[in-house]
Scaffold this motif. Structure first.
Motif, PDB file in Angstrom:
ATOM      1  N   LEU A 134      42.207  -4.211  -9.357  1.00  0.00           N
ATOM      2  CA  LEU A 134      41.088  -3.346  -9.701  1.00  0.00           C
ATOM      3  C   LEU A 134      41.292  -1.907  -9.258  1.00  0.00           C
ATOM      4  O   LEU A 134      40.634  -1.002  -9.761  1.00  0.00           O
ATOM      5  N   HIS A 192      37.205 -14.744 -16.760  1.00  0.00           N
ATOM      6  CA  HIS A 192      36.563 -13.649 -16.030  1.00  0.00           C
ATOM      7  C   HIS A 192      35.460 -14.171 -15.115  1.00  0.00           C
ATOM      8  O   HIS A 192      35.380 -13.795 -13.948  1.00  0.00           O
ATOM      9  N   CYS A 245      31.286  -5.075 -10.050  1.00  0.00           N
ATOM     10  CA  CYS A 245      31.098  -5.378 -11.483  1.00  0.00           C
ATOM     11  C   CYS A 245      31.743  -4.293 -12.352  1.00  0.00           C
ATOM     12  O   CYS A 245      32.476  -4.596 -13.302  1.00  0.00           O
ATOM     13  N   ALA A 246      31.467  -3.048 -12.024  1.00  0.00           N
ATOM     14  CA  ALA A 246      32.013  -1.932 -12.807  1.00  0.00           C
ATOM     15  C   ALA A 246      33.533  -1.896 -12.722  1.00  0.00           C
ATOM     16  O   ALA A 246      34.215  -1.727 -13.743  1.00  0.00           O
ATOM     17  N   ALA A 247      34.077  -2.070 -11.527  1.00  0.00           N
ATOM     18  CA  ALA A 247      35.535  -2.036 -11.361  1.00  0.00           C
ATOM     19  C   ALA A 247      36.203  -3.172 -12.107  1.00  0.00           C
ATOM     20  O   ALA A 247      37.263  -2.993 -12.721  1.00  0.00           O
ATOM     21  N   HIS A 248      35.593  -4.356 -12.075  1.00  0.00           N
ATOM     22  CA  HIS A 248      36.178  -5.521 -12.742  1.00  0.00           C
ATOM     23  C   HIS A 248      36.288  -5.289 -14.248  1.00  0.00           C
ATOM     24  O   HIS A 248      37.353  -5.477 -14.829  1.00  0.00           O
ATOM     25  N   VAL A 249      35.189  -4.881 -14.887  1.00  0.00           N
ATOM     26  CA  VAL A 249      35.210  -4.719 -16.343  1.00  0.00           C
ATOM     27  C   VAL A 249      36.070  -3.536 -16.777  1.00  0.00           C
ATOM     28  O   VAL A 249      36.565  -3.519 -17.909  1.00  0.00           O
ATOM     29  N   GLN A 250      36.272  -2.564 -15.892  1.00  0.00           N
ATOM     30  CA  GLN A 250      37.124  -1.431 -16.233  1.00  0.00           C
ATOM     31  C   GLN A 250      38.606  -1.742 -16.061  1.00  0.00           C
ATOM     32  O   GLN A 250      39.445  -1.158 -16.739  1.00  0.00           O
ATOM     33  N   ALA A 251      38.932  -2.667 -15.168  1.00  0.00           N
ATOM     34  CA  ALA A 251      40.342  -2.932 -14.848  1.00  0.00           C
ATOM     35  C   ALA A 251      40.927  -4.138 -15.571  1.00  0.00           C
ATOM     36  O   ALA A 251      42.124  -4.165 -15.845  1.00  0.00           O
ATOM     37  N   PRO A 289      40.692  -6.343 -18.900  1.00  0.00           N
ATOM     38  CA  PRO A 289      40.074  -6.398 -20.225  1.00  0.00           C
ATOM     39  C   PRO A 289      39.777  -7.828 -20.687  1.00  0.00           C
ATOM     40  O   PRO A 289      40.360  -8.790 -20.191  1.00  0.00           O
TER      41      PRO A 289
END
Length: 92
Positions: A11, A71, A28-34, A36
């Protein structure tokens, strides 16, 4: 359990890890950004292996994305390891 060091490396995350709303939002934000969303295995007829070691290998060590169940199981294991209370549910 999950290898948090490998997860945070994937991440690029260096934020807080205590049980708080702000840290949950940041994770949450880092997971969905790192990591796909990826459904290549489904399209190729390979199926999805939800065993912890298979998900970790694919998403954390092979640098791939994952299907929704991959995920969700990974993120739930991360949160549980950090001390968050989690509950997995399925919807269709």
């Amino acid at each position: 359990m999950v290898d948090l060091d490998a997860y945070f490396r994937r991440l690029g995350f260096s934020g807080g890890t205590d049980v708080s709303r702000s840290n949950l939002d940041a994770l949450c934000a880092a997971h969905v950004q790192a990591i796909p969303f990826e459904n290549l295995d489904v399209l190729l007829g390979r199926g999805i292996d939800l065993r912890d070691e298979a998900v970790d290998r694919k998403l954390l060590h092979d640098g791939r994305g994952g299907y929704c169940f991959e995920h969700n199981t990974l993120f739930a294991r991360v949160l549980t390891t950090l001390g968050f209370q989690t509950q997995l549910v399925s919807a269709r």
